[in-house]
Design a protein around this motif. Structure first.
Motif, short mmCIF file in Angstrom:
data_model
loop_
_atom_site.label_atom_id
_atom_site.label_comp_id
_atom_site.label_asym_id
_atom_site.label_seq_id
_atom_site.Cartn_x
_atom_site.Cartn_y
_atom_site.Cartn_z
N ARG A 19 0.79 -1.12 0.06
CA ARG A 19 0.10 0.02 -0.09
C ARG A 19 0.95 1.24 0.19
O ARG A 19 1.77 1.26 0.90
CB ARG A 19 -0.94 0.09 1.28
CG ARG A 19 -1.97 -1.24 1.36
CD ARG A 19 -2.68 -1.24 2.65
NE ARG A 19 -2.99 0.16 3.22
CZ ARG A 19 -4.23 0.47 2.98
NH1 ARG A 19 -5.15 0.04 2.68
NH2 ARG A 19 -4.45 1.80 3.55
N ALA A 22 -0.37 7.00 4.06
CA ALA A 22 0.28 7.92 4.98
C ALA A 22 1.28 7.14 5.65
O ALA A 22 2.15 7.56 6.34
CB ALA A 22 -0.75 8.52 5.83
N PHE A 52 -2.98 -0.07 -3.71
CA PHE A 52 -4.03 1.16 -3.09
C PHE A 52 -3.07 2.18 -3.11
O PHE A 52 -1.95 1.86 -2.65
CB PHE A 52 -4.36 0.58 -1.59
CG PHE A 52 -4.97 1.65 -0.91
CD1 PHE A 52 -6.59 1.95 -1.04
CD2 PHE A 52 -4.45 2.45 0.02
CE1 PHE A 52 -7.02 3.02 -0.45
CE2 PHE A 52 -5.11 3.41 0.66
CZ PHE A 52 -6.38 3.70 0.32
N ILE A 53 -3.47 3.35 -3.40
CA ILE A 53 -2.81 4.62 -3.52
C ILE A 53 -3.89 5.69 -2.50
O ILE A 53 -5.03 5.84 -3.34
CB ILE A 53 -2.30 5.10 -4.20
CG1 ILE A 53 -1.20 6.23 -4.03
CG2 ILE A 53 -3.16 5.53 -5.55
CD1 ILE A 53 -0.53 6.71 -5.25
N SER A 55 -4.11 9.91 -1.04
CA SER A 55 -3.85 11.11 -1.32
C SER A 55 -2.35 11.49 -0.70
O SER A 55 -1.47 12.15 -1.39
CB SER A 55 -4.50 12.40 -0.93
OG SER A 55 -4.63 12.35 0.62
N ILE A 91 -9.00 10.39 -11.31
CA ILE A 91 -10.06 11.53 -10.67
C ILE A 91 -9.40 12.62 -10.26
O ILE A 91 -9.79 13.83 -9.87
CB ILE A 91 -11.01 10.83 -9.69
CG1 ILE A 91 -10.24 10.29 -8.53
CG2 ILE A 91 -11.85 9.85 -10.18
CD1 ILE A 91 -11.05 9.69 -7.43
N GLN B 39 -12.43 2.24 0.29
CA GLN B 39 -11.30 2.05 0.84
C GLN B 39 -10.55 3.37 0.81
O GLN B 39 -10.04 3.90 1.94
CB GLN B 39 -10.54 1.05 0.33
CG GLN B 39 -10.98 -0.40 0.76
CD GLN B 39 -10.15 -1.39 0.12
OE1 GLN B 39 -9.94 -1.41 -1.04
NE2 GLN B 39 -9.63 -2.18 1.05
N LEU B 40 -10.60 4.10 -0.20
CA LEU B 40 -9.81 5.27 -0.36
C LEU B 40 -10.68 6.51 0.40
O LEU B 40 -9.87 7.27 1.11
CB LEU B 40 -9.86 5.91 -1.94
CG LEU B 40 -9.26 7.19 -2.23
CD1 LEU B 40 -7.65 7.00 -1.66
CD2 LEU B 40 -9.18 7.28 -3.34
N ASP B 43 -9.80 5.65 4.19
CA ASP B 43 -8.52 6.08 4.39
C ASP B 43 -8.17 7.56 4.69
O ASP B 43 -7.35 7.90 5.53
CB ASP B 43 -7.50 5.23 3.40
CG ASP B 43 -6.14 5.37 3.51
OD1 ASP B 43 -5.51 6.43 3.59
OD2 ASP B 43 -5.50 4.19 3.97
N GLU B 44 -8.72 8.28 3.73
CA GLU B 44 -8.49 9.62 3.93
C GLU B 44 -9.05 10.19 5.24
O GLU B 44 -8.61 11.12 5.77
CB GLU B 44 -9.50 10.29 2.68
CG GLU B 44 -8.72 10.06 1.34
CD GLU B 44 -7.39 10.31 1.07
OE1 GLU B 44 -6.53 11.19 1.89
OE2 GLU B 44 -6.78 9.85 0.22
N THR B 47 -6.98 8.92 8.06
CA THR B 47 -5.49 9.50 7.95
C THR B 47 -5.59 10.88 8.91
O THR B 47 -4.70 11.53 9.33
CB THR B 47 -5.00 9.54 6.57
OG1 THR B 47 -4.77 8.33 6.23
CG2 THR B 47 -3.58 10.41 6.38
N GLY B 107 -7.52 14.68 -0.32
CA GLY B 107 -8.15 13.71 0.50
C GLY B 107 -9.73 14.15 0.51
O GLY B 107 -10.45 13.44 0.18
N PHE B 110 -11.44 13.60 -2.73
CA PHE B 110 -11.93 12.47 -3.08
C PHE B 110 -13.17 11.77 -2.36
O PHE B 110 -13.83 11.32 -2.87
CB PHE B 110 -10.75 11.42 -2.78
CG PHE B 110 -9.47 11.36 -3.47
CD1 PHE B 110 -9.58 11.72 -4.83
CD2 PHE B 110 -8.24 11.27 -2.83
CE1 PHE B 110 -8.49 11.79 -5.81
CE2 PHE B 110 -7.00 11.29 -3.80
CZ PHE B 110 -7.09 11.65 -5.19
#
Lengths: 113, 137
Positions: A19, A22, A52-53, A55, A91, B39-40, B43-44, B47, B107, B110
């Motif tokens: 991954r 952060a 997975f990435i 920001s 995006i 998930q994204l 995660d944002e 975080t 973030g 998104f």
């Protein structure tokens, strides 16, 4: 995060596994920055094994690409994005400003074209 | 279905949280791309909570609640750390990401793009809560 480097034709191919978030972004940034300080300016970031990435990872990509272009006349090519990661590049609009290739071979050859 | 967890303010927990929400998303019937979106977004938020809200103090914890039905998932994240309103962040300049002064704000962008609902509130007790919702298209 596992990171490997292969150097081909003066291009540093950095392959990530895991991954890119952060928790791992500082490790990736430090790895590439160490090589920039040793004089490298052409990089391929191979993301074939990055599922997975976030920001935080994109921020590192942006900062490194900006620095290579503006200060070292170099560049950061991206290769082998998995579908969910590719969507994040789309995006964010990064697919419009970075050179993204289907595989690491093409991304490496892209520096000689 | 509902699951509730407490996690320390440590970015090392992000991978585990990603696994948990993927499992819930699958149970709710979302496909791989939709699960990637969820998930994204989560995660944002996590975080943000760990780094800005709880200052990465591993002794502090935040609560994650995941609840789902077929075709819908709702996630709540509660924490009571430093005062911080993420809604104050500006959207990034997507036309000029490589030239702009910073790459911040992605973030939250998104979150707004990928989820059907994303809201943030601060309770009278000072507890900050993110609520994010995704429904199957």
């Amino acid at each position: 995060m596992k990171i490997e480097e292969n150097i081909l034709n003066d291009v540093s191919r950095v392959s990530l596994e895991g991954r890119f978030d952060a928790d791992t972004c500082d490790t990736v940034e430090a790895f590439i920055r160490e090589r920039i300080e040793k004089g490298r300016s052409q990089f391929v970031l191979n993301m074939e094994n990055v599922p997975f990435i976030s920001s935080a990872g994109l921020r590192v990509v942006i900062i490194i690409a900006r620095e290579l272009r503006n200060e070292y006349q170099g560049d950061l090519h991206i290769s082998a994005l998995q579908p969910t990661v590719n969507k994040v590049f789309e995006i964010s609009g990064l697919n419009n400003v970075l050179r993204i290739f289907d595989d690491a071979e093409d991304a490496t050859l892209g520096f000689s074209k | 279905m509902q699951q509730s967890y407490n996690f320390p303010a440590d970015t090392a927990v992000l991978a585990k949280i990603g696994e948990l929400v993927a499992n819930a998303g699958r149970s709710a019937g979302f496909d791989d791309i939709e699960i990637g979106d969820i998930q994204l977004a989560l995660d944002e938020v996590c975080t943000n909570t760990i780094i800005h809200g709880l200052k990465s103090d591993h002794s502090k914890k935040f609560q994650l609640v995941i609840q789902w039905n077929q075709g819908e998932i709702e996630i709540l994240i509660h924490e009571s750390g430093e005062p911080f309103d993420p809604m104050d962040l500006d959207d990034p300049n997507l036309e000029n990401l490589l030239e702009g002064p910073s790459a911040g704000g992605l973030g939250l962008y998104f979150l707004r793009e990928l989820m059907d609902e994303a809201d943030f509130r601060i309770g009278r007790d000072g507890v900050k809560t993110w609520r994010i919702v995704k429904r199957k298209a």
